[in-house]
Scaffold this motif. Structure first.
Motif, PDB file in Angstrom:
ATOM      1  N   ALA A   1      35.844  -0.724  22.436  1.00 15.95           N
ATOM      2  CA  ALA A   1      35.899  -2.109  21.951  1.00 15.95           C
ATOM      3  C   ALA A   1      34.541  -2.797  22.084  1.00 15.95           C
ATOM      4  O   ALA A   1      34.105  -3.517  21.186  1.00 15.95           O
ATOM      5  N   ALA A   2      33.836  -2.553  23.205  1.00 14.74           N
ATOM      6  CA  ALA A   2      32.502  -3.144  23.380  1.00 14.74           C
ATOM      7  C   ALA A   2      31.523  -2.590  22.350  1.00 14.74           C
ATOM      8  O   ALA A   2      30.686  -3.323  21.803  1.00 14.74           O
TER       9      ALA A   2
ATOM     10  N   LYS B   1      32.229  -4.147  19.033  1.00 19.92           N
ATOM     11  CA  LYS B   1      31.759  -5.537  19.032  1.00 19.92           C
ATOM     12  C   LYS B   1      30.257  -5.603  18.815  1.00 19.92           C
ATOM     13  O   LYS B   1      29.760  -6.438  18.051  1.00 19.92           O
ATOM     14  N   ASP B   2      29.512  -4.697  19.465  1.00 23.73           N
ATOM     15  CA  ASP B   2      28.061  -4.664  19.271  1.00 23.73           C
ATOM     16  C   ASP B   2      27.696  -4.294  17.837  1.00 23.73           C
ATOM     17  O   ASP B   2      26.765  -4.869  17.255  1.00 23.73           O
TER      18      ASP B   2
ATOM     19  N   LYS C   1      29.549  -4.803  15.140  1.00 25.41           N
ATOM     20  CA  LYS C   1      29.867  -5.947  14.277  1.00 25.41           C
ATOM     21  C   LYS C   1      28.816  -7.047  14.414  1.00 25.41           C
ATOM     22  O   LYS C   1      28.426  -7.667  13.419  1.00 25.41           O
ATOM     23  N   SER C   2      28.360  -7.296  15.648  1.00 25.60           N
ATOM     24  CA  SER C   2      27.332  -8.326  15.845  1.00 25.60           C
ATOM     25  C   SER C   2      26.033  -7.940  15.150  1.00 25.60           C
ATOM     26  O   SER C   2      25.376  -8.776  14.521  1.00 25.60           O
TER      27      SER C   2
ATOM     28  N   GLU D   1      38.088   0.094  26.507  1.00 29.59           N
ATOM     29  CA  GLU D   1      37.142  -1.014  26.702  1.00 29.59           C
ATOM     30  C   GLU D   1      35.749  -0.647  26.205  1.00 29.59           C
ATOM     31  O   GLU D   1      35.061  -1.468  25.592  1.00 29.59           O
TER      32      GLU D   1
END
Length: 228
Positions: free
Chosen positions: A47-48, A51-52, A54-55, A44
């Motif tokens: 993955a977080a 995600k950060d 990619k953002s 997790e």
């Protein structure tokens, strides 16, 4: 003579042995669940983090793409205004290509147009208070001029507020693209003329009036059909 050897302990009764097996299985399950929860937490967290990342990359690409698009548009308008016949043709081609791209992607950047108008309104108000722009190099100008620019950007922010939660229709899209072209032409020219910026306000006002007129017409038609 009695023997000194100790008598062997009787084997555990079946019930006691079953309890021991249950406790051992429970402790083993706790160890396994702890390892599994630790691995899940690691996944997790990774993955977080991804995600950060990619953002952040997506935001950076959007900012760079916006700068490139507006720079190309300003370059094309500059060629149209001060260039020769060859530059005029090239400028028209650049402006046409950028306008088509903006028209095709207007649903994604319409709400950011409102945010940009709000940002420019605040910057202009701050510049009016200081009596000079906050850019580098700083430009000194009359405060009344900053007040005019602030009113223009505020009017555009009010007229484009509905795009924050609603997608623009085709007249809104055309008016938004025209407003962007007018603003870039005004900001990239040698003299920032208020008249050119008012063209953007007029275009947004036309789109807003069109939207309000047909929305009211649809509501009246719906009310008439319900009463029948």
């Amino acid at each position: 003579m009695p023997s000194s050897r100790k008598k062997p302990k009787p084997p555990n009764p079946p019930l006691k042995q079953e309890r021991l097996n249950t406790v051992a299985a429970f402790l083993g399950g706790l160890r396994f669940s702890g390892r599994r929860s630790l691995r899940a937490r690691k996944r997790e967290t990774m993955a977080a983090w991804l995600k950060d990342v990619k953002s952040g990359l997506r935001l950076a690409l959007i900012i760079v793409g916006t700068i490139v698009i507006l720079g190309l548009l300003g370059r094309g308008l500059r060629l149209i205004s001060v260039g020769g016949w060859g530059d005029l043709a090239l400028g028209i081609g650049i402006v046409f290509a950028v306008s088509v791209f903006l028209l095709a992607t207007v649903r994604w950047w319409a709400k950011w147009f409102f945010a940009a108008c709000c940002l420019f309104t605040l910057r202009t108000i701050l510049a009016g208070v200081l009596g000079r722009t906050i850019s580098v190099p700083s430009i000194v100008a009359p405060r009344i001029l900053f007040a005019e620019y602030a009113c223009i950007f505020l009017a555009m922010a009010l007229l484009s507020y509905r795009f924050v939660s609603a997608k623009p229709n085709w007249p809104d899209s055309v008016c938004l693209v025209g407003a962007v072209v007018a603003l870039v032409y005004s900001l990239f020219s040698d003299e920032v003329a208020v008249q050119r910026m008012l063209v953007a306000v007029l275009l947004l006002g036309f789109g807003s009036a069109y939207h309000n007129f047909f929305s009211r017409l649809r509501r009246q038609s719906a009310g008439i059909s319900k009463t029948r």
